[in-house]
Scaffold this motif. Structure first.
Motif, PDB file in Angstrom:
ATOM      1  N   THR A 110       5.657  65.755  23.632  1.00 41.54           N
ATOM      2  CA  THR A 110       6.669  66.094  22.637  1.00 41.54           C
ATOM      3  C   THR A 110       6.019  66.886  21.508  1.00 41.54           C
ATOM      4  O   THR A 110       4.850  66.677  21.205  1.00 41.54           O
ATOM      5  N   PRO A 111       6.782  67.793  20.875  1.00 40.57           N
ATOM      6  CA  PRO A 111       6.179  68.633  19.827  1.00 40.57           C
ATOM      7  C   PRO A 111       5.758  67.804  18.621  1.00 40.57           C
ATOM      8  O   PRO A 111       6.410  66.816  18.274  1.00 40.57           O
ATOM      9  N   VAL A 112       4.676  68.222  17.980  1.00 40.73           N
ATOM     10  CA  VAL A 112       4.150  67.455  16.845  1.00 40.73           C
ATOM     11  C   VAL A 112       5.153  67.462  15.687  1.00 40.73           C
ATOM     12  O   VAL A 112       5.292  66.474  14.970  1.00 40.73           O
ATOM     13  N   TYR A 113       5.922  68.555  15.541  1.00 40.58           N
ATOM     14  CA  TYR A 113       6.888  68.603  14.439  1.00 40.58           C
ATOM     15  C   TYR A 113       7.977  67.549  14.635  1.00 40.58           C
ATOM     16  O   TYR A 113       8.342  66.825  13.710  1.00 40.58           O
ATOM     17  N   VAL A 114       8.430  67.436  15.895  1.00 41.01           N
ATOM     18  CA  VAL A 114       9.441  66.417  16.217  1.00 41.01           C
ATOM     19  C   VAL A 114       8.888  65.025  15.925  1.00 41.01           C
ATOM     20  O   VAL A 114       9.563  64.173  15.347  1.00 41.01           O
ATOM     21  N   GLN A 115       7.648  64.809  16.319  1.00 29.30           N
ATOM     22  CA  GLN A 115       7.026  63.498  16.073  1.00 29.30           C
ATOM     23  C   GLN A 115       6.951  63.202  14.575  1.00 29.30           C
ATOM     24  O   GLN A 115       7.208  62.076  14.137  1.00 29.30           O
ATOM     25  N   LEU A 116       6.588  64.233  13.791  1.00 30.07           N
ATOM     26  CA  LEU A 116       6.450  64.020  12.347  1.00 30.07           C
ATOM     27  C   LEU A 116       7.794  63.686  11.716  1.00 30.07           C
ATOM     28  O   LEU A 116       7.892  62.792  10.870  1.00 30.07           O
ATOM     29  N   TRP A 119       8.472  60.109  12.513  1.00 26.68           N
ATOM     30  CA  TRP A 119       7.731  59.176  11.661  1.00 26.68           C
ATOM     31  C   TRP A 119       8.366  59.093  10.275  1.00 26.68           C
ATOM     32  O   TRP A 119       8.385  58.037   9.667  1.00 26.68           O
ATOM     33  N   GLY A 120       8.882  60.223   9.811  1.00 20.75           N
ATOM     34  CA  GLY A 120       9.543  60.217   8.526  1.00 20.75           C
ATOM     35  C   GLY A 120      10.787  59.343   8.522  1.00 20.75           C
ATOM     36  O   GLY A 120      11.202  58.827   7.479  1.00 20.75           O
ATOM     37  N   LEU A 121      11.390  59.165   9.704  1.00 22.15           N
ATOM     38  CA  LEU A 121      12.612  58.376   9.794  1.00 22.15           C
ATOM     39  C   LEU A 121      12.346  56.896  10.068  1.00 22.15           C
ATOM     40  O   LEU A 121      13.284  56.102  10.167  1.00 22.15           O
ATOM     41  N   ALA A 160      -2.289  61.838  13.457  1.00 18.98           N
ATOM     42  CA  ALA A 160      -3.396  61.185  14.173  1.00 18.98           C
ATOM     43  C   ALA A 160      -2.993  60.815  15.598  1.00 18.98           C
ATOM     44  O   ALA A 160      -3.740  61.066  16.540  1.00 18.98           O
ATOM     45  N   LEU A 161      -1.813  60.239  15.778  1.00 18.58           N
ATOM     46  CA  LEU A 161      -1.415  59.800  17.119  1.00 18.58           C
ATOM     47  C   LEU A 161      -1.233  61.000  18.035  1.00 18.58           C
ATOM     48  O   LEU A 161      -1.642  60.972  19.199  1.00 18.58           O
ATOM     49  N   ASN A 162      -0.627  62.054  17.512  1.00 18.36           N
ATOM     50  CA  ASN A 162      -0.475  63.245  18.327  1.00 18.36           C
ATOM     51  C   ASN A 162      -1.839  63.794  18.727  1.00 18.36           C
ATOM     52  O   ASN A 162      -2.095  64.100  19.882  1.00 18.36           O
ATOM     53  N   GLU A 163      -2.735  63.879  17.749  1.00 16.34           N
ATOM     54  CA  GLU A 163      -4.040  64.470  17.998  1.00 16.34           C
ATOM     55  C   GLU A 163      -4.874  63.593  18.938  1.00 16.34           C
ATOM     56  O   GLU A 163      -5.642  64.105  19.755  1.00 16.34           O
ATOM     57  N   SER A 164      -4.727  62.260  18.838  1.00 18.13           N
ATOM     58  CA  SER A 164      -5.552  61.377  19.664  1.00 18.13           C
ATOM     59  C   SER A 164      -5.312  61.635  21.147  1.00 18.13           C
ATOM     60  O   SER A 164      -6.223  61.492  21.962  1.00 18.13           O
ATOM     61  N   GLY A 229       7.839  68.223   7.423  1.00 20.96           N
ATOM     62  CA  GLY A 229       8.925  67.632   8.216  1.00 20.96           C
ATOM     63  C   GLY A 229       9.088  66.138   7.987  1.00 20.96           C
ATOM     64  O   GLY A 229      10.105  65.565   8.340  1.00 20.96           O
ATOM     65  N   VAL A 230       8.075  65.478   7.382  1.00 23.35           N
ATOM     66  CA  VAL A 230       8.155  64.008   7.217  1.00 23.35           C
ATOM     67  C   VAL A 230       9.284  63.552   6.305  1.00 23.35           C
ATOM     68  O   VAL A 230      10.022  62.631   6.669  1.00 23.35           O
ATOM     69  N   PRO A 231       9.526  64.038   5.086  1.00 22.70           N
ATOM     70  CA  PRO A 231       8.863  65.141   4.412  1.00 22.70           C
ATOM     71  C   PRO A 231       7.779  64.673   3.451  1.00 22.70           C
ATOM     72  O   PRO A 231       7.986  63.726   2.690  1.00 22.70           O
TER      73      PRO A 231
END
Lengths: 306, 253
Positions: A110-116, A119-121, A160-164, A229-231
Motif C-alpha cells: 500500500t502507498p506510504v501516503y495512504v498509510q500515513l 495513522w492520522g485517523l 517506520a513501519l512502511n520503511e521496515s 497527510g497525517v497531518p
C-alpha cells in the motif's frame, strides 16, 4: 635472453585525445549559463524572498530539526524492525515466516501516503484504549487517544513501519548473499548461530546492505514531506509551504528554500555513505591499499639493494 | 584406551537418498585415517557427521568416548541442544575444500577469531598464539593480509592455523588440496605431514594417494555409502582386494 641488457626505457607515447568531450562540455556550460541567467533575472523566482527566508529560524530550528528527527527516528526503528523481519523470513519456523510475509505484503503493498493518512485517523478509529481482561474482566488502565496530541509520534510510526518492510528485504538479500560456507566454518569453530550471525555473516552482509540502506535514508528524508497527510505540518516542507508560503502567498521562493535544505542534507548523507561503504568493503577486493603497496615496494627495494 | 573416533553402523540419508549405509571404523589417538573413493561415495558426508554438521540418522558416532549430537539416557536418545553441540565442535578442528576463511578479517584476525569469541581468551594472548600458529604454517609475513590477497595454498594454511587455534584433539580435512593449483598442493601437504608427525589425530578425505601412502596409518576406500576396503595404506594401494577398489585406483594412480 641475456641478463646484461639494460632495462627498456619507459614508454613515452602521445596520449589519446578526446576532442568531442571538450565540445560537449562547452555546449553544456553555455546551456547552463543561459538557464542560470534566466533564473536570476526572472521576477517569478523572487530571490529576495528566498534570501529572506533561507535562514529563517522557523525553517531551521523547527522545520529542518523536525525533518531530521523524523528521518532518524523512523530509520532507526525501521532498521531494527527490518532485522527482526529478515531473520523471521529466513527462519525455518513457519509461524514466524508467514507473519513476516503478511507484514511485508501489507506494508509494501500500500502507498506510504495512504498509510500515513490512516495513522492520522487512528485517534478516530480507536477513540480510547484500555488495558485489562478482554470481553468480561476488569479494566486496569483506560485513556482517551483523542485527547493525546500525537501527530509526530503517528508520523514516525507510519514512516517506520512502511520503511521496515523495505529494510527487511534489503537485509534478507544481504544475509543471503553471504556464502553458506561462512556459516559452516563458524559453526565448525564452535560458534553458536547467533555469534556466527553477528561476527561472520552480518559484517559481510553489510557490504551488500549499506549502499541500498544509504539510498533508503536519503529517500526517507524526502518522504518525510508526506507527513502532511497525517497531518503533521512542522517538518521542512510543512513549515515552508503551509506555514509560511500560504500566508505570504509566495510558493515559489519558499519551495526553493525547502529544496535547498533537502539538498544540503542529502549531500552530507552521501559523503557519510561513501565512508561507510569503504569501511565495510575491506577484504572484498584483491586490490592492495596504499599502505600495503608501500610496504611491498619497500620490501622489493630492500631485496633489490641486497 | 578409548579410540579418538569410533563409528558404529553410521547411517545418513537426505530424504530418500541414502548417503551412508552403515559405516563402522575406529581411529586411534595420534593416528591418521585417510578416506578415498569416487565423488558421491559419502566420504565428505561422513566427515561432516563427525562434528555434527550433519545429523546421523542411525548408528552411533563417538569422539573421545562422547556420543556426537545426542544425549543417551537409558535406552533413549535426546537431541542435543545447539549450545552443547557447539561445545563438542570446539574440540574438533575442520578444514574445508574451499578454505571458507572470513574474507573481512586479516589472516591474523581469522586465526584469533574463535579463541577470542568462543573461548574468551584474552586478546593479547590470542594475538601471540595466532602469530605462533601462522609461523608454524610458514606465513608469519602474511599476518595483515586479507584472504583475497593470498594464494589458495596460503589461504588453506591460514585455515589450518585457524582450526588449530582452538587446540582441537581431532582434525578433520575435507579434500584440503582439491581446490588448489598443482604447484600449491605440496605446501599444504607439508603442513599436514608436520601436524601428523607431532601426534595430531587426523581424518583426511583426499585424492592424494602419495600423502595417504606416506602419512596415513589406515586407509579406507568408500563407494556407494559403504566401506569397501580398509587397512594399511601401502597394502591397500599396492594390492587392492576388491574389484571396485582396483577399478578406482587404476584410474587415479
Amino acid at each position: 635472453m641475456t641478463t646484461d641488457e639494460s632495462p627498456p626505457s619507459a614508454i613515452d607515447a602521445v596520449p589519446l585525445r578526446h576532442p568531442w568531450r571538450w565540445v560537449a562540455a562547452v555546449v553544456i556550460l553555455v546551456l547552463l549559463f543561459l538557464f542560470l541567467y534566466g533564473a536570476a533575472t526572472n521576477e517569478a523566482f523572487k530571490w529576495s524572498i528566498y534570501r529572506q527566508y533561507l535562514f529563517d529560524p522557523r525553517v531551521l530550528s523547527v522545520g529542518l530539526v523536525n525533518t531530521l528527527q523524523l528521518t532518524v527516528y523512523s530509520m532507526v526503528i525501521a532498521i531494527a524492525l527490518g532485522i527482526v523481519l529478515a531473520v523471521m523470513r529466513l527462519s525455518p519456523n513457519p509461524v514466524f515466516n508467514s507473519v513476516a510475509w503478511v507484514f511485508l505484503w501489507i506494508f509494501r503493498g500500500t502507498p506510504v501516503y495512504v498509510q500515513l493518512v490512516f495513522w492520522g485517523l487512528i485517534p478516530v478509529i480507536y477513540q480510547s484504549m484500555q488495558i485489562g481482561v478482554p470481553f468480561t474482566g476488569p479494566t486496569f488502565v483506560q485513556f482517551s487517544v483523542q485527547t493525546l496530541s500525537i501527530p509526530f509520534l503517528l508520523a514516525t510510526i507510519g514512516l517506520a513501519l512502511n520503511e521496515s518492510a523495505y529494510m527487511a528485504e534489503i537485509i534478507r538479500a544481504g544475509i543471503s548473499s553471504v556464502s553458506e560456507g561462512q556459516l559452516e566454518a563458524s559453526t565448525a569453530l564452535g560458534m553458536s548461530w547467533g555469534l556466527a550471525m553477528r561476527r561472520t555473516v552480518l559484517p559481510q552482509a553489510m557490504r551488500v546492505i549499506i549502499p541500498p540502506t544509504g539510498n533508503e535514508v536519503i529517500s526517507m528524508l524526502k518522504t518525510t514531506s508526506l507527513v502532511t497527510g497525517v497531518p503533521f505540518t512542522l517538518d521542512l516542507y510543512g513549515i515552508t509551504s503551509r506555514e509560511i508560503a500560504a500566508r505570504i502567498y509566495e510558493p515559489v521562493p519558499l519551495l526553493l528554500v525547502a529544496a535547498t535544505w533537502y539538498l544540503v542534507v542529502t549531500s552530507i548523507l552521501m559523503v557519510g555513505q561513501y565512508y561507510l561503504e569503504r569501511y565495510f568493503a575491506r577484504g572484498a577486493s584483491r586490490k592492495l591499499t596504499g599502505k600495503q603497496l608501500e610496504a611491498l615496494a619497500k620490501a622489493q627495494l630492500g631485496t633489490g639493494a641486497a | 584406551m578409548t579410540p579418538m573416533v569410533k563409528a558404529e553402523q553410521v547411517c545418513k540419508s537426505f530424504g530418500a537418498l541414502h548417503v551412508l549405509k552403515g559405516i563402522t571404523l575406529e581411529v586411534g589417538r595420534g593416528e591418521v585415517l585417510c578416506m578415498v573413493g569416487p565423488s558421491g561415495s559419502g566420504k565428505s558426508t561422513f566427515l561432516r557427521c563427525i562434528n555434527h554438521l550433519e545429523q546421523v540418522n542411525a548408528g552411533r558416532l563417538y569422539v573421545d568416548g562422547d556420543l556426537i549430537g545426542y544425549r543417551e539416557r537409558g535406552a533413549k536418545l535426546y537431541e542435543m541442544s545447539p549450545r552443547d553441540a557447539a561445545k563438542q565442535r570446539r574440540e574438533i578442528g575442520m578444514v574445508f575444500q574451499h578454505f571458507n576463511l572470513f574474507p573481512h578479517r586479516t589472516a591474523l584476525e581469522n586465526v584469533m577469531e574463535a579463541p577470542v569469541q568462543v573461548k574468551r581468551v584474552k586478546k593479547a594472548a590470542a594475538v601471540e598464539r595466532a602469530k605462533d600458529l601462522l609461523e608454524q604454517v610458514g606465513l608469519s609475513d602474511k599476518a595483515t593480509a586479507y584472504p583475497a590477497q593470498l594464494s589458495g595454498g596460503q589461504q588453506q594454511r591460514v585455515a589450518i592455523a585457524r582450526a588449530l587455534a582452538m587446540d582441537p584433539k581431532l582434525m578433520l580435512f575435507d579434500e584440503p588440496t582439491s581446490a588448489l593449483d598443482p604447484e600449491l598442493v605440496g605446501e599444504v601437504l607439508a603442513v599436514m605431514k608436520k601436524l601428523a608427525s607431532e601426534g595430531m589425530t587426523m581424518v583426511v578425505v583426499t585424492h592424494e594417494m602419495g600423502f595417504a601412502r606416506e602419512v596415513a596409518n589406515q586407509l579406507v576406500f568408500m563407494d556407494g555409502g559403504v566401506v569397501v576396503e580398509s587397512g594399511n595404506p601401502r597394502e591397500v594401494l599396492a594390492n587392492p582386494q576388491h574389484e571396485r577398489t582396483k577399478a578406482f585406483l587404476s584410474k587415479v594412480l
